[in-house]
Design a protein around this motif. Structure first.
Motif, short mmCIF file in Angstrom:
data_model
loop_
_atom_site.label_atom_id
_atom_site.label_comp_id
_atom_site.label_asym_id
_atom_site.label_seq_id
_atom_site.Cartn_x
_atom_site.Cartn_y
_atom_site.Cartn_z
N TYR A 1 42.09 41.69 39.40
CA TYR A 1 43.05 42.35 38.53
C TYR A 1 42.60 42.27 37.07
O TYR A 1 42.18 41.22 36.59
CB TYR A 1 44.43 41.71 38.68
N THR B 1 46.67 47.52 43.50
CA THR B 1 45.37 46.87 43.47
C THR B 1 44.30 47.89 43.84
O THR B 1 44.51 48.72 44.73
CB THR B 1 45.33 45.69 44.45
N GLU C 1 38.17 43.78 47.36
CA GLU C 1 39.24 43.91 46.39
C GLU C 1 38.71 43.64 44.98
O GLU C 1 37.98 42.67 44.77
CB GLU C 1 40.34 42.88 46.72
N ASP D 1 43.50 52.91 44.82
CA ASP D 1 44.47 52.05 44.18
C ASP D 1 45.73 52.08 45.04
O ASP D 1 46.48 53.06 45.03
CB ASP D 1 44.77 52.57 42.76
#
Length: 113
Positions: free
Chosen positions: A109, A2, A106, A80
């Motif tokens: 995705y 992530t 964050e 990442d």
């Protein structure tokens, strides 16, 4: 893995006269560690002497920015990493090097990025 944005506003980093070279060295050392660990994506500071512009879909350029983002400034790092816990560990390293707290966000995705 992530991607995480680790950042701070310019006015959060208060460094005594003469200490900026040591802060830069410490920050560059963290960058080198992140690169060696294979988690580095991008990092840098906003050049606050260059005003932002908005670019419309037809290519029209307008000076200024969205009202809610007019104060985007400071330093940004994108890493990442496999977990939020690791992102927080890297944020602590950056906070130590830059001598100020770091905000962690964050990225959603996206399989194409």
């Amino acid at each position: 893995m992530t991607k995480y944005l680790i950042s701070f506003p310019s006015d959060a980093m208060v460094v005594a006269d003469g200490e900026l070279p040591a802060v830069a060295d410490a920050a560059h050392a963290v960058v080198a560690q992140a690169k060696a660990a294979g988690v580095w994506v991008f990092g840098g500071g906003i050049d606050e002497s260059v005003p932002p512009v908005l670019v419309d879909g037809d290519g029209t350029v307008t000076e200024g920015t969205y009202p809610q983002t007019r104060r985007i400034e400071g330093g940004y790092t994108v890493l990442d990493v496999p977990s939020r816990a690791q992102a927080l560990e890297w944020a602590a390293k950056i906070a130590t090097a830059c001598r100020c707290a770091q905000e962690v966000r964050e990225f959603a995705y996206d399989p194409e990025s």
